[in-house]
Design an enzyme around this catalytic site. Structure first.
Site, mmCIF file in Angstrom:
data_model
loop_
_atom_site.group_PDB
_atom_site.id
_atom_site.type_symbol
_atom_site.label_atom_id
_atom_site.label_comp_id
_atom_site.label_asym_id
_atom_site.label_seq_id
_atom_site.Cartn_x
_atom_site.Cartn_y
_atom_site.Cartn_z
ATOM 1 N N ASP A 1 42.482 83.127 60.315
ATOM 2 C CA ASP A 1 42.521 84.351 59.510
ATOM 3 C C ASP A 1 42.751 85.582 60.389
ATOM 4 O O ASP A 1 42.495 85.557 61.592
ATOM 5 C CB ASP A 1 41.195 84.542 58.763
HETATM 6 N N1 URA Z 1 37.898 78.840 58.601
HETATM 7 C C1 URA Z 1 37.983 80.106 58.130
HETATM 8 O O1 URA Z 1 37.307 80.466 57.167
HETATM 9 N N2 URA Z 1 38.822 80.953 58.717
HETATM 10 C C2 URA Z 1 39.559 80.633 59.806
HETATM 11 O O2 URA Z 1 40.294 81.464 60.329
HETATM 12 C C3 URA Z 1 39.455 79.317 60.298
HETATM 13 C C4 URA Z 1 38.618 78.435 59.666
#
Ligand code: URA
Length: 238
Positions: free
Chosen positions: A101
Site C-alpha cells: 500500500d
Molecule cells: N497488507 C496490507 O494491508 N497492506 C500491505 O501493503 C501489505 C499487506
C-alpha cells in the site's frame, strides 16, 4: 521453441498471466499474424509484436527496494504520484512483484523477469512474508489466537498465520504485532486487524522469502545476487 506467453513475460513486458490476456484479446502478432492460441510455440527468430510494439530481449535485472511511505506500487500513476519504479533508475522495464500500500514500507522486489515474478507470486509454502504492524490499542492473547487461526476477510477465511505480540506501549495505547503470511490478498494485514477490531497505524514488510532489509535504509535498493536469483528459481523444481 518456447511458449509465446512465456517469451513475452520473459522479455519483461508484463507478467505471464497478463501476456495470456493480451494473446486472447488478439493483441499479439507473430511474424505479422495475430496469434490467439495460448500454447503457440515461438523461437528466437520469430518477430513478435505486443500491442503494436516489437518485442526486444532485455537483460534480466532484479532489485530489492526498501519502499518508503508515500510511494505507489505501480509502474505509472495517472495522478503523477511517485512510483516505486521512479526510485530505481535503470534502462530496463522493471515492475514490482506484488503490491504494498501507499503507506506501507519495507521489502519490495522488482524485476523484468516474468518467470521469476511468477514463482514468487504463486502460492508456495516456502514463500512467506513477514510484517510488523503497529496497531491502535492493546492486543491480547485472544486476538493473537484469532489471527493465528485465520480470520474471515471479504467473506473468505484466511489461512493459518504465525502471529506474535512483539511489544505493547500502555502509555501511547499501541501494540506491535508480527505476522507471517503465505497468502498475499489485497490489504490483507489491515483487513485482518480490522476484522478483530484494531486499526493498523503503521505497517512494514520486514521480509519476503529470503529477502530482508539488511543494509537498506528507507528508499534504498540493491540488485539481487546471482545466488539469490538461483535460490528463487530452485523453488520451481520442488
Ligand atoms: N497488507 C496490507 O494491508 N497492506 C500491505 O501493503 C501489505 C499487506
Amino acid at each position: 521453441m518456447e511458449r509465446l506467453q512465456k517469451v513475452i513475460a520473459n522479455a519483461g513486458v508484463t507478467s505471464r498471466r497478463k501476456a495470456e490476456e493480451l494473446i486472447l484479446k488478439g493483441l499479439v502478432k507473430v511474424n505479422g499474424k495475430v496469434v490467439k492460441e495460448l500454447g503457440s510455440k515461438v523461437s528466437d527468430k520469430d518477430r513478435i509484436e505486443v500491442d503494436g510494439n516489437l518485442l526486444t530481449k532485455e537483460a534480466k535485472v532484479y532489485y530489492l527496494l526498501n519502499k518508503p511511505r508515500g510511494v505507489i506500487t505501480s509502474v505509472s500513476d495517472e495522478k503523477n504520484r511517485k512510483t516505486v519504479v521512479d526510485l530505481i533508475p535503470c534502462e530496463e522495464r522493471i515492475y514490482p512483484i506484488g503490491r504494498l500500500d501507499y503507506d506501507t514500507t519495507g521489502v519490495l522486489l522488482l524485476t523484468n523477469d516474468g518467470e521469476f515474478a511468477n514463482i514468487l507470486m504463486h502460492p508456495n509454502d516456502k514463500v512467506d512474508k513477514k510484517y510488523i504492524a503497529k496497531v491502535k490499542g492493546i492486543v491480547k492473547g485472544d486476538t493473537i489466537n484469532a489471527l493465528k487461526n485465520g480470520v474471515i476477510i471479504d467473506g473468505r477465511k484466511c489461512e493459518k498465520a504465525k502471529v506474535k505480540l512483539r511489544k505493547i506501549d500502555l502509555k501511547n495505547n499501541t501494540s506491535m504485532v508480527e505476522i507471517i503470511l503465505h497468502e498475499g490478498r489485497n490489504h490483507q494485514v489491515k483487513k485482518m486487524f480490522e476484522s478483530v477490531g484494531f486499526e493498523v497505524l503503521k505497517l512494514k514488510r520486514e521480509r519476503v522469502f529470503i529477502f530482508d532489509l539488511k543494509g537498506l535504509k528507507s528508499g534504498e535498493y540493491r540488485m539481487l545476487s546471482k545466488k539469490e536469483v538461483a535460490i528463487v528459481y530452485s523453488l520451481q523444481k520442488k
